[in-house]
Design an enzyme around this catalytic site. Structure first.
Site, PDB file in Angstrom:
ATOM      1  N   HIS A 156       0.871  -1.182   0.000  1.00 62.30           N
ATOM      2  CA  HIS A 156       0.000   0.000   0.000  1.00 62.30           C
ATOM      3  C   HIS A 156       0.907   1.231   0.000  1.00 62.30           C
ATOM      4  O   HIS A 156       1.956   1.223   0.672  1.00 62.30           O
ATOM      5  CB  HIS A 156      -0.841   0.079   1.284  1.00 62.30           C
ATOM      6  CG  HIS A 156      -2.165  -0.611   1.230  1.00 62.30           C
ATOM      7  ND1 HIS A 156      -2.705  -1.228   2.348  1.00 62.30           N
ATOM      8  CD2 HIS A 156      -3.081  -0.754   0.242  1.00 62.30           C
ATOM      9  CE1 HIS A 156      -3.889  -1.728   2.043  1.00 62.30           C
ATOM     10  NE2 HIS A 156      -4.145  -1.469   0.765  1.00 62.30           N
ATOM     11  N   CYS A 261      -2.571   2.876   9.046  1.00 61.27           N
ATOM     12  CA  CYS A 261      -3.601   1.906   8.627  1.00 61.27           C
ATOM     13  C   CYS A 261      -4.805   1.933   9.576  1.00 61.27           C
ATOM     14  O   CYS A 261      -5.932   1.714   9.156  1.00 61.27           O
ATOM     15  CB  CYS A 261      -3.040   0.491   8.629  1.00 61.27           C
ATOM     16  SG  CYS A 261      -1.641   0.258   7.561  1.00 61.27           S
TER      17      CYS A 261
HETATM   18  N1  ARG Z   1      -4.177  -7.028   6.573  1.00 65.32           N
HETATM   19  C1  ARG Z   1      -4.556  -5.822   5.909  1.00 65.32           C
HETATM   20  C2  ARG Z   1      -4.500  -6.013   4.396  1.00 65.32           C
HETATM   21  O1  ARG Z   1      -3.583  -6.648   3.935  1.00 65.32           O
HETATM   22  C3  ARG Z   1      -3.694  -4.677   6.320  1.00 65.32           C
HETATM   23  C4  ARG Z   1      -4.144  -3.357   5.804  1.00 65.32           C
HETATM   24  C5  ARG Z   1      -3.195  -2.261   6.157  1.00 65.32           C
HETATM   25  N2  ARG Z   1      -3.721  -0.993   5.811  1.00 65.32           N
HETATM   26  C6  ARG Z   1      -3.041   0.001   5.245  1.00 65.32           C
HETATM   27  N3  ARG Z   1      -3.631   1.147   5.134  1.00 65.32           N
HETATM   28  N4  ARG Z   1      -1.833  -0.174   4.763  1.00 65.32           N
HETATM   29  O2  ARG Z   1      -5.339  -5.547   3.668  1.00 65.32           O
END
Ligand code: ARG
Length: 267
Positions: A156, A261
């Protein structure tokens, strides 16, 4: 924000997630509570959305939307396991009086769309699709800069970059004094060059600090809520006059998450 009552690693949709590694839920809840407290202690208002059983990643509120000028651009998750989260957050926004625009292609909110002053920085490569960047640009009317992510550990945009705000009084630091912190190796060569041109005074993080989720930080322009292990980054930020506020969310790293996150910013 969303309390991690049902937080767990039950599926693996990024390289950090291992369903064999148990989550210490009491510790996760304690760490998350300390983030809420840190925001409140620094003058921020925290609104809560109710957690839902069976949605272990719902704690990652950032992925649900991106909000600017009170306009909500919702989410459409890549992983089927997370899709119902959009509905829950949409309901919260609607109840709070916001209209929600549902993107037509995969889009994971502030995970990949980072409001940065005059621009919207937009990541792609693992989750959010380029079509969603165009849709966001049309929706917000803000120049949207597409950036290519190339390292799956930084799946991300908000794991590899955060917006610091405007730097005061030092003339043109690139995009009108607006600045970011980032880890260049997470981006393709072309995207790295784009960031270098836009932000010549950017704070550049080490790989070690990026790997402790030091770039998954929240800045209000003065305080930077940041992982305590990101030592070098904390030092650089302090040297530039920011006030680092360390908050340890290590338990969420097991899911590939951190401070940002867990935080949806309502602008
Ligand atoms: N386990 C989640 C996923 O892989 C983590 C999300 C993390 N969020 C972020 N904004 N980077 O989707």
């Amino acid at each position: 924000m969303c309390e991690p009552r049902y937080f767990d690693v039950r599926y693996a949709i990024n390289p950090w997630m291992d369903t064999e590694t148990p989550v210490d839920l009491p510790l996760a809840r304690e760490q998350w509570q300390s983030l809420v407290q840190a925001y409140r202690d620094h003058g921020h208002t925290v609104e809560l959305v109710a957690p839902v059983a069976g949605l272990p990643d719902m704690v990652f509120a950032a992925n649900a939307a991106v909000v600017m000028d009170g306009r909500v651009f919702g989410s459409s998750f890549h992983a089927p396991e997370r899709r119902l989260e959009s509905v829950e957050y949409e309901t919260w926004f609607k109840t709070a009086g916001y209209e929600v625009h549902r993107p037509g292609s995969v889009c994971e909110g502030e995970g990949d769309l980072v409001p940065a002053g005059r621009f919207l920085l937009a990541g792609t490569g693992f989750r959010t699709q380029p079509a969603a960047h165009r849709e966001a640009q049309e929706f917000f009317g803000r120049p949207t800069i597409s950036l290519q992510l190339v390292d799956p550990r930084f799946y991300h945009l908000d794991t590899a970059l955060f917006y610091l705000g405007e730097e005061g009084g030092e003339g043109d630091g690139g995009a009108g004094g607006e600045n970011i912190a980032y880890y260049p190796a997470a981006f393709s060569p072309g995207s790295r060059e784009v960031l270098r041109r836009l932000y010549p005074r950017a704070v550049v993080a080490t790989e070690a600090d990026a790997l402790t989720f030091g770039l998954n930080s929240v800045s209000d322009g003065r305080h930077v809520f940041i992982d305590p292990q990101a030592r070098d980054l904390i030092g650089q930020l302090a040297d530039r006059g920011y006030v680092p506020v360390p908050v340890d969310l290590s338990e969420f790293r097991k899911s590939g998450g951190g401070i940002k996150c867990c935080t949806q910013e309502i602008r």
